[in-house]
Design a protein around this motif. Structure first.
Motif, PDB file in Angstrom:
ATOM      1  N   ASN A   1      15.320  51.771  45.697  1.00 35.04           N
ATOM      2  CA  ASN A   1      14.372  51.677  44.587  1.00 35.04           C
ATOM      3  C   ASN A   1      15.025  52.121  43.283  1.00 35.04           C
ATOM      4  O   ASN A   1      15.841  53.037  43.254  1.00 35.04           O
ATOM      5  CB  ASN A   1      13.149  52.543  44.853  1.00 35.04           C
ATOM      6  CG  ASN A   1      12.316  52.028  46.013  1.00 35.04           C
ATOM      7  OD1 ASN A   1      12.297  52.611  47.076  1.00 35.04           O
ATOM      8  ND2 ASN A   1      11.618  50.936  45.800  1.00 35.04           N
ATOM      9  N   ASP A   2      14.661  51.461  42.200  1.00 34.04           N
ATOM     10  CA  ASP A   2      15.156  51.828  40.877  1.00 34.04           C
ATOM     11  C   ASP A   2      14.150  51.357  39.839  1.00 34.04           C
ATOM     12  O   ASP A   2      13.582  50.258  39.952  1.00 34.04           O
ATOM     13  CB  ASP A   2      16.522  51.188  40.606  1.00 34.04           C
ATOM     14  CG  ASP A   2      17.154  51.728  39.334  1.00 34.04           C
ATOM     15  OD1 ASP A   2      17.798  52.788  39.395  1.00 34.04           O
ATOM     16  OD2 ASP A   2      16.998  51.091  38.275  1.00 34.04           O
ATOM     17  N   GLU A   3      13.919  52.187  38.830  1.00 32.99           N
ATOM     18  CA  GLU A   3      12.918  51.884  37.815  1.00 32.99           C
ATOM     19  C   GLU A   3      13.420  50.921  36.745  1.00 32.99           C
ATOM     20  O   GLU A   3      12.619  50.316  36.033  1.00 32.99           O
ATOM     21  CB  GLU A   3      12.460  53.182  37.136  1.00 32.99           C
ATOM     22  CG  GLU A   3      11.704  54.132  38.053  1.00 32.99           C
ATOM     23  CD  GLU A   3      10.392  53.544  38.534  1.00 32.99           C
ATOM     24  OE1 GLU A   3       9.698  52.907  37.730  1.00 32.99           O
ATOM     25  OE2 GLU A   3      10.069  53.702  39.721  1.00 32.99           O
ATOM     26  N   LYS A   4      14.744  50.772  36.612  1.00 30.57           N
ATOM     27  CA  LYS A   4      15.294  49.980  35.508  1.00 30.57           C
ATOM     28  C   LYS A   4      15.862  48.635  35.959  1.00 30.57           C
ATOM     29  O   LYS A   4      15.689  47.627  35.282  1.00 30.57           O
ATOM     30  CB  LYS A   4      16.366  50.780  34.770  1.00 30.57           C
ATOM     31  CG  LYS A   4      15.840  52.038  34.093  1.00 30.57           C
ATOM     32  CD  LYS A   4      16.946  52.795  33.378  1.00 30.57           C
ATOM     33  CE  LYS A   4      16.405  54.047  32.700  1.00 30.57           C
ATOM     34  NZ  LYS A   4      17.482  54.819  32.026  1.00 30.57           N
ATOM     35  N   VAL A   5      16.585  48.628  37.069  1.00 29.71           N
ATOM     36  CA  VAL A   5      17.221  47.391  37.526  1.00 29.71           C
ATOM     37  C   VAL A   5      16.193  46.560  38.287  1.00 29.71           C
ATOM     38  O   VAL A   5      15.580  47.046  39.243  1.00 29.71           O
ATOM     39  CB  VAL A   5      18.432  47.694  38.428  1.00 29.71           C
ATOM     40  CG1 VAL A   5      19.068  46.402  38.928  1.00 29.71           C
ATOM     41  CG2 VAL A   5      19.451  48.539  37.665  1.00 29.71           C
ATOM     42  N   PRO A   6      15.984  45.288  37.892  1.00 32.85           N
ATOM     43  CA  PRO A   6      14.978  44.449  38.560  1.00 32.85           C
ATOM     44  C   PRO A   6      15.298  44.253  40.037  1.00 32.85           C
ATOM     45  O   PRO A   6      16.454  44.291  40.456  1.00 32.85           O
ATOM     46  CB  PRO A   6      15.052  43.122  37.786  1.00 32.85           C
ATOM     47  CG  PRO A   6      15.659  43.473  36.470  1.00 32.85           C
ATOM     48  CD  PRO A   6      16.605  44.600  36.736  1.00 32.85           C
ATOM     49  N   LYS A   7      14.252  44.003  40.807  1.00 26.70           N
ATOM     50  CA  LYS A   7      14.403  43.768  42.241  1.00 26.70           C
ATOM     51  C   LYS A   7      15.299  42.561  42.494  1.00 26.70           C
ATOM     52  O   LYS A   7      15.147  41.518  41.875  1.00 26.70           O
ATOM     53  CB  LYS A   7      13.024  43.532  42.871  1.00 26.70           C
ATOM     54  CG  LYS A   7      13.061  43.310  44.377  1.00 26.70           C
ATOM     55  CD  LYS A   7      11.651  43.107  44.905  1.00 26.70           C
ATOM     56  CE  LYS A   7      11.670  42.877  46.417  1.00 26.70           C
ATOM     57  NZ  LYS A   7      10.307  42.658  46.958  1.00 26.70           N
ATOM     58  N   GLY A   8      16.281  42.711  43.414  1.00 28.35           N
ATOM     59  CA  GLY A   8      17.166  41.615  43.766  1.00 28.35           C
ATOM     60  C   GLY A   8      18.452  41.576  42.976  1.00 28.35           C
ATOM     61  O   GLY A   8      19.327  40.755  43.263  1.00 28.35           O
ATOM     62  N   ASN A   9      18.599  42.454  41.982  1.00 29.74           N
ATOM     63  CA  ASN A   9      19.848  42.538  41.215  1.00 29.74           C
ATOM     64  C   ASN A   9      20.686  43.712  41.731  1.00 29.74           C
ATOM     65  O   ASN A   9      20.163  44.652  42.323  1.00 29.74           O
ATOM     66  CB  ASN A   9      19.560  42.716  39.726  1.00 29.74           C
ATOM     67  CG  ASN A   9      19.006  41.449  39.100  1.00 29.74           C
ATOM     68  OD1 ASN A   9      18.815  40.448  39.779  1.00 29.74           O
ATOM     69  ND2 ASN A   9      18.745  41.491  37.814  1.00 29.74           N
ATOM     70  N   VAL A  10      22.000  43.631  41.474  1.00 30.64           N
ATOM     71  CA  VAL A  10      22.919  44.653  41.974  1.00 30.64           C
ATOM     72  C   VAL A  10      22.665  45.976  41.270  1.00 30.64           C
ATOM     73  O   VAL A  10      22.629  46.042  40.034  1.00 30.64           O
ATOM     74  CB  VAL A  10      24.384  44.211  41.790  1.00 30.64           C
ATOM     75  CG1 VAL A  10      25.338  45.323  42.247  1.00 30.64           C
ATOM     76  CG2 VAL A  10      24.651  42.927  42.569  1.00 30.64           C
ATOM     77  N   LEU A  11      22.502  47.034  42.070  1.00 34.62           N
ATOM     78  CA  LEU A  11      22.284  48.374  41.541  1.00 34.62           C
ATOM     79  C   LEU A  11      23.607  49.126  41.389  1.00 34.62           C
ATOM     80  O   LEU A  11      23.868  49.765  40.375  1.00 34.62           O
ATOM     81  CB  LEU A  11      21.328  49.141  42.461  1.00 34.62           C
ATOM     82  CG  LEU A  11      20.999  50.581  42.095  1.00 34.62           C
ATOM     83  CD1 LEU A  11      20.302  50.642  40.739  1.00 34.62           C
ATOM     84  CD2 LEU A  11      20.116  51.206  43.167  1.00 34.62           C
ATOM     85  N   ARG A  12      24.476  49.025  42.391  1.00 44.78           N
ATOM     86  CA  ARG A  12      25.792  49.670  42.332  1.00 44.78           C
ATOM     87  C   ARG A  12      26.694  49.063  43.389  1.00 44.78           C
ATOM     88  O   ARG A  12      26.220  48.344  44.291  1.00 44.78           O
ATOM     89  CB  ARG A  12      25.676  51.175  42.549  1.00 44.78           C
ATOM     90  CG  ARG A  12      25.020  51.585  43.851  1.00 44.78           C
ATOM     91  CD  ARG A  12      24.834  53.087  43.946  1.00 44.78           C
ATOM     92  NE  ARG A  12      24.073  53.460  45.124  1.00 44.78           N
ATOM     93  CZ  ARG A  12      24.590  53.640  46.330  1.00 44.78           C
ATOM     94  NH1 ARG A  12      25.901  53.449  46.518  1.00 44.78           N
ATOM     95  NH2 ARG A  12      23.836  53.992  47.345  1.00 44.78           N
ATOM     96  N   THR A  13      28.011  49.337  43.292  1.00 40.21           N
ATOM     97  CA  THR A  13      28.977  48.882  44.283  1.00 40.21           C
ATOM     98  C   THR A  13      29.825  50.064  44.725  1.00 40.21           C
ATOM     99  O   THR A  13      29.957  51.065  44.026  1.00 40.21           O
ATOM    100  CB  THR A  13      29.893  47.790  43.710  1.00 40.21           C
ATOM    101  OG1 THR A  13      30.635  48.329  42.602  1.00 40.21           O
ATOM    102  CG2 THR A  13      29.101  46.583  43.256  1.00 40.21           C
ATOM    103  N   ASP A  14      30.398  49.936  45.908  1.00 41.48           N
ATOM    104  CA  ASP A  14      31.324  50.948  46.436  1.00 41.48           C
ATOM    105  C   ASP A  14      32.514  50.212  47.055  1.00 41.48           C
ATOM    106  O   ASP A  14      32.338  49.528  48.059  1.00 41.48           O
ATOM    107  CB  ASP A  14      30.621  51.798  47.487  1.00 41.48           C
ATOM    108  CG  ASP A  14      31.509  52.926  48.012  1.00 41.48           C
ATOM    109  OD1 ASP A  14      32.488  53.270  47.332  1.00 41.48           O
ATOM    110  OD2 ASP A  14      31.205  53.435  49.106  1.00 41.48           O
ATOM    111  N   PRO A  15      33.724  50.280  46.406  1.00 44.13           N
ATOM    112  CA  PRO A  15      34.109  51.056  45.217  1.00 44.13           C
ATOM    113  C   PRO A  15      33.431  50.541  43.943  1.00 44.13           C
ATOM    114  O   PRO A  15      32.939  49.420  43.899  1.00 44.13           O
ATOM    115  CB  PRO A  15      35.628  50.857  45.148  1.00 44.13           C
ATOM    116  CG  PRO A  15      36.025  50.309  46.492  1.00 44.13           C
ATOM    117  CD  PRO A  15      34.859  49.559  47.001  1.00 44.13           C
ATOM    118  N   VAL A  16      33.474  51.388  42.894  1.00 43.13           N
ATOM    119  CA  VAL A  16      32.830  51.032  41.637  1.00 43.13           C
ATOM    120  C   VAL A  16      33.690  50.032  40.877  1.00 43.13           C
ATOM    121  O   VAL A  16      34.880  49.822  41.183  1.00 43.13           O
ATOM    122  CB  VAL A  16      32.594  52.287  40.774  1.00 43.13           C
ATOM    123  CG1 VAL A  16      31.654  53.246  41.472  1.00 43.13           C
ATOM    124  CG2 VAL A  16      33.915  52.966  40.437  1.00 43.13           C
TER     125      VAL A  16
END
Length: 642
Positions: free
Chosen positions: A398-413
């Motif tokens: 869950n995230d308040e800023k990034v719309p549902k279905g879009n990438v929130l983060r990656t590992d590695p960055v």
């Protein structure tokens, strides 16, 4: 006694085509029979309207038109209408015969259904209603009695258009509401107006009943139930059945919104939400493993590996064991040494391959992790694979800023340099976290605050509202309403009962004060005091005006002495003619039980000054001093309580 033996239609040939075999059911508008269509040699259900309807020409015309419309509706979850006709006094429909039982029978036997099973019944019902809505048809009487469950597990909806046909009868012209009170939408109760959203409301009530085993409103009379549909908000199922999934609370709340504009537009829109809710509900048992398709295996064979390829390339071996028979049949090798040129060539190739492999591993290839945050997850995954990454999509967060279905983060960055084919984990956004507003109606303020805090919500504003029915201090409603999905951390407003609010009745005669207070739920007690300008008039009260008290509480009122029993207005002391001749005397209008605004205007037009005091009447005049019909000079002050 077998009723089929006394039914005059049993054993008859209806309209020269349908041989009536037996009676299946009898309802308020029609009787259903099992019959044989002798022309097509098939079993059908024949619904024969009661004679009171068949004798109404308006009903027959509308009935025929609706039957044609419903007959054109072809859907696997709709009971098909084959034919309609009249035979003397009998107006009938020939329909698909569905052996089984009604959803009402299931509810009687089981009480209620589990969440997943309730949705699995509702989904085909909504599919049927959705098909009808898209064809311009409205059912108008959605209820468990009109849902059939066949013996082979199919769900069928029956009686499309029948309610609309009955609207044309003389019965409805006398003000009778068409439909079933427990499932009728507010607009259907108040004006009789119906559209697809009315069916959505009824479907929401039916889902509530499937989940809880009862309808949301009960009353001594049908009109009391209808009143609640118009004025109350349907509670969410978890108020009766704690532990009901919030998804279903939300589904019921959306479908049963009092304002049609805030409901799903039609049954198809509600169907989409129901399917989505069913998908997100936890399964009661684990998933059934898929069985790989391939050649049969021996009982001792090891299970196939996960994600096995069902069609695999054949691998040819350089050498293979030779059977004993083949070995015996082979010619003996010739004596003497002969170089095996094939093996020599193979050795050379292997040496070269080892050298090339060593060179390749000695080279360092680096790839930089691209910036994927904010991109659509599918597009981001494709870009990463093109660069050679081994992509793994992790669990969404869950995230308040990034719309549902879009990438929130990656590992590695992004920006990290990696060597060769590196694993790249992509985490998508699940959108803002939503929680359903829990049911706190009936709790005191502290308990309501605690229950809201348990799901991450906080109380913002607390307002009081007088109530004759809700005990003082209890929560009456919330804003947003119970069951609505809101962001975690959202602020919720509470409206709690102020109980009864004591009105200011000083200056009111005893009889009017007693009647008004008792009607509002107070328990007045009177004590006479010393003389006053007006006899039997309230000169003091306890509790004071605007105090909050419980229903039935004692109110102590002090009166001026009542021994002479007659009113003496100030102008009556000025002379026999009211202080100045007949031309200065007017009759005070009687404005009791009128709207206070209209009453004030009427008195002003008559030449009176008006003083308004708040009582328990919600805008209706409950007391008037001086009373209507009293003679008084112009400019006399008239006090109204409402």
């Amino acid at each position: 006694m077998d009723t089929t033996l006394t039914d005059p239609l049993v054993g008859k040939l209806l309209d020269g085509r349908y041989r009536v075999e037996s009676r299946i059911a009898r309802g308020g508008m029609a009787t259903v029979y099992l019959a044989l269509d002798i022309r097509l040699d098939r079993t059908v259900a024949v619904k024969v309207m009661h004679r009171s309807l068949a004798e109404d020409p308006a009903f027959v015309r509308r009935f025929i038109g609706e039957a044609k419309s419903v007959a054109s509706l072809s859907h696997p979850n709709v009971v098909h209408v084959f034919d309609q006709g009249t035979d003397g006094d009998n107006v009938y429909l020939s329909m698909e015969y569905v052996p089984g039982r009604t959803l009402r029978d299931v509810l009687r036997a089981r009480g209620r259904l589990p969440a997943r099973e309730a949705l699995e019944v509702m989904i085909p019902v909504l599919a049927a209603l959705g098909a009808a809505h898209q064809a311009g048809l409205v059912h108008r009487d959605v209820k468990p009695e009109n849902v059939l469950l066949s013996d082979d597990g199919r769900v069928k909806v029956v009686d499309f258009g029948l309610a609309r046909a009955i609207e044309a009868t003389n019965q409805t012209r006398t003000g009778v509401m068409i439909g079933t009170i427990g499932y009728m939408s507010p607009e259907q109760v108040t004006s009789g107006a119906t559209d697809a959203r009315s069916d959505v409301y009824s479907a929401g009530i039916m889902l509530f009943e499937l989940l809880t085993g009862r309808q949301p409103y009960e009353g001594d009379t049908p009109m009391s139930v209808a009143y609640r549909h118009v004025h109350d908000t349907v509670p969410v199922p978890s108020t009766l059945l704690p532990g009901t999934p919030p998804l279903l609370d939300t589904l019921v709340a959306q479908a049963t919104a009092r304002d049609p504009a805030t409901r799903p537009a039609d049954a198809t829109a509600l169907l989409v939400a129901a399917v989505d809710a069913h998908r997100m509900l936890p399964r009661e048992s684990g998933p059934v493993p898929s069985v790989p398709v391939g050649p049969p295996q021996s009982p001792d064979a090891a299970p196939p590996p996960a994600n096995q390829t069902l069609i695999q390339p054949r691998v040819e071996l350089l050498t293979s064991p030779v059977s004993d028979a083949a070995e015996r049949a082979a010619p003996r090798a010739r004596r003497g040494f002969r170089p095996n040129w094939f093996l020599i060539a193979l050795a050379v190739v292997m040496v070269v391959a080892v050298g090339v492999t060593g060179w390749m591993f000695s080279q360092t290839t680096t790839v930089t992790v691209p910036s994927l945050v904010g991109k659509n997850i599918t597009i981001a995954e494709g870009e990463a694979r093109k660069l050679g990454f081994l992509v793994e999509v992790g669990k969404a967060e869950n995230d308040e800023k990034v719309p549902k279905g879009n990438v929130l983060r990656t590992d590695p960055v992004a920006g990290t340099e990696t060597e060769g084919k590196t694993k790249l984990v992509i985490i998508a956004s699940a959108g803002p976290k939503r929680v359903a507003v829990p049911n706190v109606v009936g709790l005191d303020e502290n308990s309501a605050r605690a229950k809201l805090a348990e799901v991450g919500l906080v109380v913002d504003d607390v307002r009081k509202q007088p109530s004759e029915t809700v005990p003082r201090g209890q929560v009456m409603r919330t804003s947003p309403a119970v069951g609505n999905p809101v962001r975690e951390g959202s602020k919720i407003d509470l409206v709690k009962s102020a109980g009864l609010v004591m009105p200011d009745i000083k200056g009111m005669p005893r009889d009017q004060a007693d009647a008004m207070l008792r009607a509002a739920g107070f328990n007045p007690q009177f004590v006479e005091q010393t003389d006053s300008a007006q006899p039997c008039t309230v000169i003091a009260q306890d509790p004071q005006p605007n105090a909050e008290i419980d229903k039935g509480a004692v109110v102590r009122l002090t009166l001026s002495q009542c021994n002479n029993g007659e009113w003496r207005w100030p102008w009556e002391h000025e002379g026999d003619n009211g202080g100045g001749g007949d031309d200065k005397i007017i009759i005070i209008p009687n404005v009791m039980f009128k709207d206070v605004k209209a009453a004030r205007e009427e008195l002003r037009v008559a030449g009176m000054r008006v003083k308004i005091k708040k009582g328990p009447g919600r805008g209706v005049v409950l007391a008037q001093i001086p009373p209507g019909g009293q003679q008084a000079p112009p400019g006399t002050e008239v006090t109204l309580w409402h």
